[in-house]
Design a protein around this motif. Structure first.
Motif, short mmCIF file in Angstrom:
data_model
loop_
_atom_site.label_atom_id
_atom_site.label_comp_id
_atom_site.label_asym_id
_atom_site.label_seq_id
_atom_site.Cartn_x
_atom_site.Cartn_y
_atom_site.Cartn_z
N UNK A 1 65.35 78.87 -29.16
CA UNK A 1 65.41 78.53 -30.62
C UNK A 1 66.09 79.75 -31.53
N UNK A 2 65.56 81.13 -31.31
CA UNK A 2 66.02 82.19 -31.84
C UNK A 2 67.69 82.16 -31.18
N UNK A 3 68.12 81.85 -30.42
CA UNK A 3 69.57 81.94 -30.36
C UNK A 3 70.29 80.66 -31.13
N UNK A 4 69.55 79.33 -31.17
CA UNK A 4 69.98 78.43 -31.97
C UNK A 4 70.10 78.67 -33.58
N UNK A 5 69.15 79.60 -33.95
CA UNK A 5 69.16 79.76 -35.26
C UNK A 5 70.03 81.20 -35.67
N UNK A 6 70.55 81.55 -34.50
CA UNK A 6 71.42 82.76 -34.68
C UNK A 6 72.92 82.60 -34.94
N UNK A 7 73.73 83.44 -35.55
CA UNK A 7 74.95 83.44 -35.59
C UNK A 7 75.69 83.10 -34.22
N UNK A 8 74.93 83.48 -33.15
CA UNK A 8 75.66 83.41 -31.81
C UNK A 8 75.78 81.98 -31.63
N UNK A 9 75.12 80.89 -32.22
CA UNK A 9 75.18 79.73 -31.97
C UNK A 9 76.23 78.74 -32.87
N UNK A 10 76.97 79.86 -33.56
CA UNK A 10 77.90 79.11 -34.43
C UNK A 10 78.75 78.09 -33.98
N UNK A 11 79.32 78.22 -32.94
CA UNK A 11 80.29 77.48 -32.49
C UNK A 11 79.65 75.97 -31.71
#
Ligand SMILES: NC(=O)C1=CN([C@@H]2O[C@H](COP(=O)(O)OP(=O)(O)OC[C@H]3O[C@@H](n4cnc5c(N)ncnc54)[C@H](O)[C@@H]3O)[C@@H](O)[C@H]2O)C=CC1
Ligand SMILES: CC(=O)C(C)=O
Length: 259
Positions: free
Chosen positions: A234-244
């Motif tokens: 979820x940390x990834x989903x909430x981060x800029x890294x998941x923008x695309x």
């Protein structure tokens, strides 16, 4: 108050997976709004976060009330000035056979898991659109949103619905730069599984713990899931890294289902 910090709201975060997500996002630098129907656990968790140096407040809210969820977003914006991430984590379980499920029980689980997720998406999207900053809406799905399980029929139906909300909302909100994704855990040893185990052992004439054990045998990585395993994703989903990424309901289950 630091207005540069992003603000995340997590429903059902007084304990379990929601609490682990709150702790992880707090470490990631978010200001955290802990929300739960259980006021005491919400307050306790928020205090624990503040003791760790994480900016946080608690708001009691029942996700099955649209008004309470709108109020949750209002209070968040009043206190912190913005909303960047909204996590529809709250959910309830139910163990029953298809032939035995009552109207009242179906109503109850749909009110929390299905209506509650919709109200969260709606309230968060209205605020994010008003801000014009985009945002991330993240929903709790499950392996049971990818395949239904016997004795978990109503629960599985609600998680299929969460997947549907996720896809439709992702399409509708993309032009406002709001992404919508879901995490789909497997077998996590929280109080939810204590209740599922208790319900299943009664149905199947097993000993306490045996239903949890049987389900856990299907995990390729050979151990049951910790709330932190979910929080890391979820940390990834909430981060800029998941923008695309948007509209996805992603399995994070240690290898139970594939696809
Ligand atoms: N534990 C597991 O194995 C899995 C859990 N999930 C999902 O993850 C989410 C979190 O589950 P757990 O932490 O395991 O559950 P849990 O039962 O340990 O915690 C759920 C939290 O949600 C709160 N809650 C319940 N009804 C609410 C309502 N109407 N409004 C606001 N808050 C409410 C509870 O007070 C509790 O703090 C749920 O959506 C669940 O369906 C998905 C897959 C596996
Ligand atoms: C609780 C849950 O989602 C399952 C399938 O274990």
């Amino acid at each position: 108050m630091n207005m540069d910090k992003k603000v995340a709201v997590i429903t059902g975060s007084g304990q379990g997976i929601g609490k682990a997500i709150a702790e992880r996002l707090g470490k990631d630098g978010f200001t955290i709004v802990i929300s739960d129907v259980n006021e005491e656990s919400a307050n306790r968790t928020s205090i624990e976060l503040m003791e760790k140096g994480i900016e946080s407040m608690a708001v009691q809210a029942n996700v099955s009330s649209k008004k309470e969820i709108e109020n949750l977003v209002e209070q968040t914006v009043e206190q912190y000035g913005q909303l960047d991430v909204f996590i529809n984590n709250a959910g309830i379980d139910q163990v029953d056979s298809i032939l035995n499920i009552s109207e009242e029980d179906v109503q109850k689980i749909f009110e929390v898991n299905v209506f509650g997720t919709l109200y969260g998406i709606q309230a968060a999207a209205v605020q994010m659109k008003k801000q014009g900053t985009g945002g991330k809406i993240i929903n709790a799905c499950s392996i049971a949103g990818h395949r239904a399980y016997s004795l978990l029929g109503a629960y599985s139906a609600t998680k299929f619905a969460v997947k549907a909300w996720t896809q439709a909302a992702a399409e509708e909100l993309a032009s406002s730069k709001i992404t919508v994704n879901s995490y789909c855990p497997g077998i996590v040893g929280t109080s939810m599984w204590d209740r599922i185990d208790a319900g299943m052992v009664e149905y199947m004439n097993l000993e306490k713990g045996q239903a949890f054990e049987q389900f856990s045998k299907s995990i390729a990585l050979g151990r049951t899931q910790e709330p932190e395993d979910v929080a890391n994703f979820v940390s990834f989903l909430a981060s800029k890294d998941s923008d695309y990424m948007t509209g996805q309901s992603v399995l994070i289950d240690g290898g139970i289902l594939y696809g």
